[in-house]
Design a protein around this motif. Structure first.
Motif, PDB file in Angstrom:
ATOM      1  N   VAL A  69       0.847  -1.201   0.000  1.00  0.00           N
ATOM      2  CA  VAL A  69       0.000   0.000   0.000  1.00  0.00           C
ATOM      3  C   VAL A  69       0.881   1.250   0.000  1.00  0.00           C
ATOM      4  O   VAL A  69       0.613   2.205  -0.736  1.00  0.00           O
ATOM      5  CB  VAL A  69      -0.968  -0.003   1.210  1.00  0.00           C
ATOM      6  CG1 VAL A  69      -1.634   1.348   1.391  1.00  0.00           C
ATOM      7  CG2 VAL A  69      -2.010  -1.104   1.041  1.00  0.00           C
ATOM      8  N   ALA A  70       1.950   1.241   0.785  1.00  0.00           N
ATOM      9  CA  ALA A  70       2.856   2.393   0.840  1.00  0.00           C
ATOM     10  C   ALA A  70       3.536   2.642  -0.507  1.00  0.00           C
ATOM     11  O   ALA A  70       3.900   3.772  -0.816  1.00  0.00           O
ATOM     12  CB  ALA A  70       3.906   2.189   1.933  1.00  0.00           C
ATOM     13  N   LEU A  71       3.688   1.592  -1.319  1.00  0.00           N
ATOM     14  CA  LEU A  71       4.367   1.706  -2.610  1.00  0.00           C
ATOM     15  C   LEU A  71       3.403   1.733  -3.801  1.00  0.00           C
ATOM     16  O   LEU A  71       3.855   1.759  -4.947  1.00  0.00           O
ATOM     17  CB  LEU A  71       5.348   0.534  -2.785  1.00  0.00           C
ATOM     18  CG  LEU A  71       6.535   0.507  -1.841  1.00  0.00           C
ATOM     19  CD1 LEU A  71       7.262  -0.831  -1.940  1.00  0.00           C
ATOM     20  CD2 LEU A  71       7.474   1.661  -2.127  1.00  0.00           C
ATOM     21  N   GLU A  72       2.102   1.760  -3.545  1.00  0.00           N
ATOM     22  CA  GLU A  72       1.133   1.584  -4.627  1.00  0.00           C
ATOM     23  C   GLU A  72       1.157   2.692  -5.675  1.00  0.00           C
ATOM     24  O   GLU A  72       0.697   2.483  -6.795  1.00  0.00           O
ATOM     25  CB  GLU A  72      -0.276   1.412  -4.066  1.00  0.00           C
ATOM     26  CG  GLU A  72      -0.869   2.627  -3.429  1.00  0.00           C
ATOM     27  CD  GLU A  72      -2.220   2.345  -2.777  1.00  0.00           C
ATOM     28  OE1 GLU A  72      -2.740   1.216  -2.903  1.00  0.00           O
ATOM     29  OE2 GLU A  72      -2.739   3.263  -2.124  1.00  0.00           O
ATOM     30  N   THR A  87       2.669   2.018  13.301  1.00  0.00           N
ATOM     31  CA  THR A  87       1.750   2.969  12.677  1.00  0.00           C
ATOM     32  C   THR A  87       2.071   3.117  11.188  1.00  0.00           C
ATOM     33  O   THR A  87       3.197   2.860  10.752  1.00  0.00           O
ATOM     34  CB  THR A  87       1.848   4.357  13.340  1.00  0.00           C
ATOM     35  OG1 THR A  87       3.132   4.912  13.054  1.00  0.00           O
ATOM     36  CG2 THR A  87       1.620   4.266  14.850  1.00  0.00           C
ATOM     37  N   GLU A  88       1.081   3.563  10.428  1.00  0.00           N
ATOM     38  CA  GLU A  88       1.303   3.786   8.996  1.00  0.00           C
ATOM     39  C   GLU A  88       2.317   4.901   8.779  1.00  0.00           C
ATOM     40  O   GLU A  88       3.114   4.847   7.836  1.00  0.00           O
ATOM     41  CB  GLU A  88      -0.015   4.104   8.283  1.00  0.00           C
ATOM     42  CG  GLU A  88      -1.028   2.961   8.339  1.00  0.00           C
ATOM     43  CD  GLU A  88      -0.444   1.595   8.014  1.00  0.00           C
ATOM     44  OE1 GLU A  88       0.208   1.433   6.967  1.00  0.00           O
ATOM     45  OE2 GLU A  88      -0.638   0.670   8.817  1.00  0.00           O
ATOM     46  N   ALA A  89       2.303   5.911   9.666  1.00  0.00           N
ATOM     47  CA  ALA A  89       3.263   7.014   9.541  1.00  0.00           C
ATOM     48  C   ALA A  89       4.698   6.511   9.717  1.00  0.00           C
ATOM     49  O   ALA A  89       5.592   6.874   8.951  1.00  0.00           O
ATOM     50  CB  ALA A  89       2.949   8.110  10.552  1.00  0.00           C
ATOM     51  N   ARG A 140       7.528   6.325   6.734  1.00  0.00           N
ATOM     52  CA  ARG A 140       8.821   7.029   6.793  1.00  0.00           C
ATOM     53  C   ARG A 140       9.955   6.103   6.381  1.00  0.00           C
ATOM     54  O   ARG A 140      10.811   6.479   5.581  1.00  0.00           O
ATOM     55  CB  ARG A 140       9.054   7.573   8.201  1.00  0.00           C
ATOM     56  CG  ARG A 140      10.370   8.301   8.320  1.00  0.00           C
ATOM     57  CD  ARG A 140      10.588   8.884   9.688  1.00  0.00           C
ATOM     58  NE  ARG A 140      11.917   9.501   9.744  1.00  0.00           N
ATOM     59  CZ  ARG A 140      12.494   9.871  10.856  1.00  0.00           C
ATOM     60  NH1 ARG A 140      11.884   9.734  12.017  1.00  0.00           N
ATOM     61  NH2 ARG A 140      13.705  10.398  10.833  1.00  0.00           N
ATOM     62  N   TRP A 141       9.973   4.884   6.918  1.00  0.00           N
ATOM     63  CA  TRP A 141      11.043   3.939   6.573  1.00  0.00           C
ATOM     64  C   TRP A 141      10.981   3.573   5.089  1.00  0.00           C
ATOM     65  O   TRP A 141      12.009   3.503   4.412  1.00  0.00           O
ATOM     66  CB  TRP A 141      10.957   2.678   7.422  1.00  0.00           C
ATOM     67  CG  TRP A 141      11.429   2.858   8.831  1.00  0.00           C
ATOM     68  CD1 TRP A 141      10.659   2.845   9.960  1.00  0.00           C
ATOM     69  CD2 TRP A 141      12.780   3.060   9.273  1.00  0.00           C
ATOM     70  NE1 TRP A 141      11.454   3.032  11.070  1.00  0.00           N
ATOM     71  CE2 TRP A 141      12.758   3.162  10.678  1.00  0.00           C
ATOM     72  CE3 TRP A 141      13.998   3.165   8.623  1.00  0.00           C
ATOM     73  CZ2 TRP A 141      13.903   3.362  11.443  1.00  0.00           C
ATOM     74  CZ3 TRP A 141      15.150   3.363   9.375  1.00  0.00           C
ATOM     75  CH2 TRP A 141      15.100   3.462  10.771  1.00  0.00           C
ATOM     76  N   VAL A 142       9.783   3.330   4.576  1.00  0.00           N
ATOM     77  CA  VAL A 142       9.638   2.969   3.162  1.00  0.00           C
ATOM     78  C   VAL A 142      10.092   4.131   2.273  1.00  0.00           C
ATOM     79  O   VAL A 142      10.826   3.921   1.298  1.00  0.00           O
ATOM     80  CB  VAL A 142       8.189   2.540   2.841  1.00  0.00           C
ATOM     81  CG1 VAL A 142       7.974   2.393   1.337  1.00  0.00           C
ATOM     82  CG2 VAL A 142       7.849   1.235   3.555  1.00  0.00           C
ATOM     83  N   ARG A 143       9.704   5.348   2.616  1.00  0.00           N
ATOM     84  CA  ARG A 143      10.130   6.522   1.820  1.00  0.00           C
ATOM     85  C   ARG A 143      11.650   6.661   1.825  1.00  0.00           C
ATOM     86  O   ARG A 143      12.248   6.991   0.798  1.00  0.00           O
ATOM     87  CB  ARG A 143       9.490   7.802   2.355  1.00  0.00           C
ATOM     88  CG  ARG A 143       8.048   7.986   1.933  1.00  0.00           C
ATOM     89  CD  ARG A 143       7.510   9.364   2.268  1.00  0.00           C
ATOM     90  NE  ARG A 143       7.639   9.718   3.673  1.00  0.00           N
ATOM     91  CZ  ARG A 143       6.799   9.354   4.636  1.00  0.00           C
ATOM     92  NH1 ARG A 143       5.741   8.624   4.339  1.00  0.00           N
ATOM     93  NH2 ARG A 143       6.986   9.730   5.888  1.00  0.00           N
ATOM     94  N   GLU A 144      12.282   6.400   2.960  1.00  0.00           N
ATOM     95  CA  GLU A 144      13.748   6.476   3.011  1.00  0.00           C
ATOM     96  C   GLU A 144      14.383   5.415   2.130  1.00  0.00           C
ATOM     97  O   GLU A 144      15.386   5.678   1.459  1.00  0.00           O
ATOM     98  CB  GLU A 144      14.231   6.359   4.456  1.00  0.00           C
ATOM     99  CG  GLU A 144      13.907   7.592   5.279  1.00  0.00           C
ATOM    100  CD  GLU A 144      14.330   7.485   6.721  1.00  0.00           C
ATOM    101  OE1 GLU A 144      15.398   6.902   6.991  1.00  0.00           O
ATOM    102  OE2 GLU A 144      13.590   7.982   7.581  1.00  0.00           O
ATOM    103  N   GLY A 145      13.814   4.212   2.131  1.00  0.00           N
ATOM    104  CA  GLY A 145      14.321   3.156   1.255  1.00  0.00           C
ATOM    105  C   GLY A 145      14.153   3.517  -0.213  1.00  0.00           C
ATOM    106  O   GLY A 145      15.061   3.308  -1.029  1.00  0.00           O
ATOM    107  N   VAL A 146      13.012   4.081  -0.559  1.00  0.00           N
ATOM    108  CA  VAL A 146      12.754   4.497  -1.942  1.00  0.00           C
ATOM    109  C   VAL A 146      13.706   5.629  -2.326  1.00  0.00           C
ATOM    110  O   VAL A 146      14.259   5.638  -3.436  1.00  0.00           O
ATOM    111  CB  VAL A 146      11.281   4.924  -2.128  1.00  0.00           C
ATOM    112  CG1 VAL A 146      11.073   5.628  -3.460  1.00  0.00           C
ATOM    113  CG2 VAL A 146      10.364   3.717  -2.011  1.00  0.00           C
ATOM    114  N   ALA A 147      13.916   6.570  -1.412  1.00  0.00           N
ATOM    115  CA  ALA A 147      14.833   7.683  -1.697  1.00  0.00           C
ATOM    116  C   ALA A 147      16.229   7.167  -1.995  1.00  0.00           C
ATOM    117  O   ALA A 147      16.898   7.635  -2.921  1.00  0.00           O
ATOM    118  CB  ALA A 147      14.855   8.668  -0.535  1.00  0.00           C
TER     119      ALA A 147
END
Length: 134
Positions: free
Chosen positions: A13-16, A88-90, A94-101
């Protein structure tokens, strides 16, 4: 080792919004590749986050994060985040966004392009190694 399918769904869901995500079974768990590089993954109930060498020490200082150490040597640039750290989703986001970055950073994209580039022929004009078999 099995991985949490619930956490996998939350990461999906975070990467959708992305169209460059590929899932691979890896490390006895599940890995999410973004733009050809590992961004994050799941082992058991834990999240694996690839933050890169520059953000590594900072990431280790955050609650519920620890070194990724499979072989007796820490894998610098990767952290394991316990389930409590992505409750939490937040926090997960945050961790997923850092990995994507990290996975989509110019340096990582350049490495992916270099790895995908055709291998040069030997001086004799013949392919060497595995290229010679194909």
């Amino acid at each position: 080792m099995a991985y949490s399918e619930e956490l996998a769904m939350r990461v999906r869901v975070a990467l959708e919004d992305r169209d460059d995500v590929l899932e691979k079974k890896m490390f006895g768990g599940l890995c999410f590749m973004v733009a050809g590089s590992m961004a994050c993954g799941i082992m058991g109930d834990d999240l694996l986050a690839r933050v890169g060498a520059d953000a590594y020490e900072d990431a280790l200082g955050r609650p519920h994060a620890r070194m990724m150490d499979f072989t007796g040597r820490p894998l610098k640039g990767f952290v394991i985040v316990a389930a409590a750290g992505v409750r939490t989703e937040a926090a997960l986001g945050r961790w997923v966004r850092e990995g994507v970055a990290f996975a989509t950073s110019p340096e990582q994209i350049a490495k992916q392009r270099k790895a995908a580039a055709p291998k040069p022929l030997s001086q004799a004009g013949r392919a060497t190694g595995w290229d010679a078999i194909a």
